[in-house]
Design a protein around this motif. Structure first.
Motif, PDB file in Angstrom:
ATOM      1  N   THR A   1      -5.888   1.404  -4.253  1.00 40.37           N
ATOM      2  CA  THR A   1      -7.276   1.841  -4.039  1.00 40.37           C
ATOM      3  C   THR A   1      -7.556   2.102  -2.564  1.00 40.37           C
ATOM      4  N   GLU A   2      -6.908   1.347  -1.681  1.00 39.27           N
ATOM      5  CA  GLU A   2      -7.081   1.586  -0.246  1.00 39.27           C
ATOM      6  C   GLU A   2      -6.032   2.592   0.201  1.00 39.27           C
TER       7      GLU A   2
ATOM      8  N   CYS B   1      -1.589  -2.348  -4.138  1.00 37.53           N
ATOM      9  CA  CYS B   1      -2.972  -1.903  -3.965  1.00 37.53           C
ATOM     10  C   CYS B   1      -2.965  -0.392  -3.786  1.00 37.53           C
TER      11      CYS B   1
ATOM     12  N   TYR C   1       0.829  -1.197   0.000  1.00 42.78           N
ATOM     13  CA  TYR C   1       0.000   0.000   0.000  1.00 42.78           C
ATOM     14  C   TYR C   1       0.871   1.257   0.000  1.00 42.78           C
TER      15      TYR C   1
ATOM     16  N   ASP D   1      -6.459   4.797   3.113  1.00 43.28           N
ATOM     17  CA  ASP D   1      -6.522   5.175   4.524  1.00 43.28           C
ATOM     18  C   ASP D   1      -5.621   4.269   5.358  1.00 43.28           C
TER      19      ASP D   1
END
Length: 222
Positions: A99-100, A97, A48, A102
């Motif tokens: 898209t995530e 990833c 992330y 937070d």
């Protein structure tokens, strides 16, 4: 103004180029591999934030793979972790990833599966200077760094279990630096994490497991 150590800037002895993206990543994976019985059969990394954007160029992938095989941050085998994993029969994958959002900017989810079929997931965050934080175990929010000797007790959230843990540690002369309980919800799976200034006595797992509500015990030494 808070104190900043030179080691927070330069990072530890390591195979570079970045204390956040390589050393911190290696430490996260190294801690993760201590939490599951060997040998590992398969590991999947989900990356992330900046890990997802730069993991290949900064060597985060090699560092994660090296750490999961037990290599320390300055182990030169990290450079060849892909070929070593293949030689050992360890299947691996890296999935960015984006898209995530937070999450901490240097975050990785590690899904491990060993030869016995046990599966475990760990979320780690690289904090800079080669330091890290383990933020999740099997989806349960936790918080420890691995800088201290650590025992993790996987238990059913029932009365008396924490008292059992503290009695065993007291009987063995363990000096507790920090002790925290994390749980899914009342009565379900919980994790008691105890950090100590010194090493845990050899064989301490067995008396800790001597309670019907204790499922597993993991020891992580720095």
């Amino acid at each position: 103004m808070s104190f900043i150590s030179v080691f927070d800037v330069l990072g530890p002895n390591m195979i570079g180029p970045s204390s956040s993206h390589t050393a911190g990543a290696a430490v996260i994976a190294y801690l993760a591999h201590k939490m599951i019985a060997p040998p590992l059969k398969k590991v999947d990394f989900t990356l992330y934030g900046s890990f997802a954007k730069t993991y290949h160029g900064h060597g985060t992938d090699r560092a994660l793979l090296g750490g999961i095989m037990g290599f320390s941050t300055d182990d030169t085998r990290i450079r060849n972790s892909f070929s070593i994993a293949t030689e050992r029969g360890l299947s691996y994958s890296f999935t960015p990833c984006e898209t995530e959002t937070d999450v901490h900017p240097n975050t990785v989810d590690i899904r491990m599966e060993n030869a016995a079929g046990q599966v475990m997931t760990i979320r780690g965050e690289s904090l800079g200077g080669g330091k890290c934080r383990i933020a999740r175990i099997n989806g349960v929010e936790v918080d420890f760094t691995g800088e201290y000797s650590t025992v993790i007790v996987v238990q059913q959230d029932k009365p008396g279990v924490v008292a059992h843990i503290t009695k065993v540690l007291s009987d063995k002369g363990v000096n507790i630096a920090f002790m925290r309980l994390f749980r899914e919800s009342k009565g379900n799976t919980a994790y008691t994490i105890v950090e100590s200034d010194g090493h845990f006595p050899e064989g301490i797992e067995e008396p800790l497991k001597n309670n019907p509500n204790v499922h597993d015990v993991m020891i992580i030494e720095p």
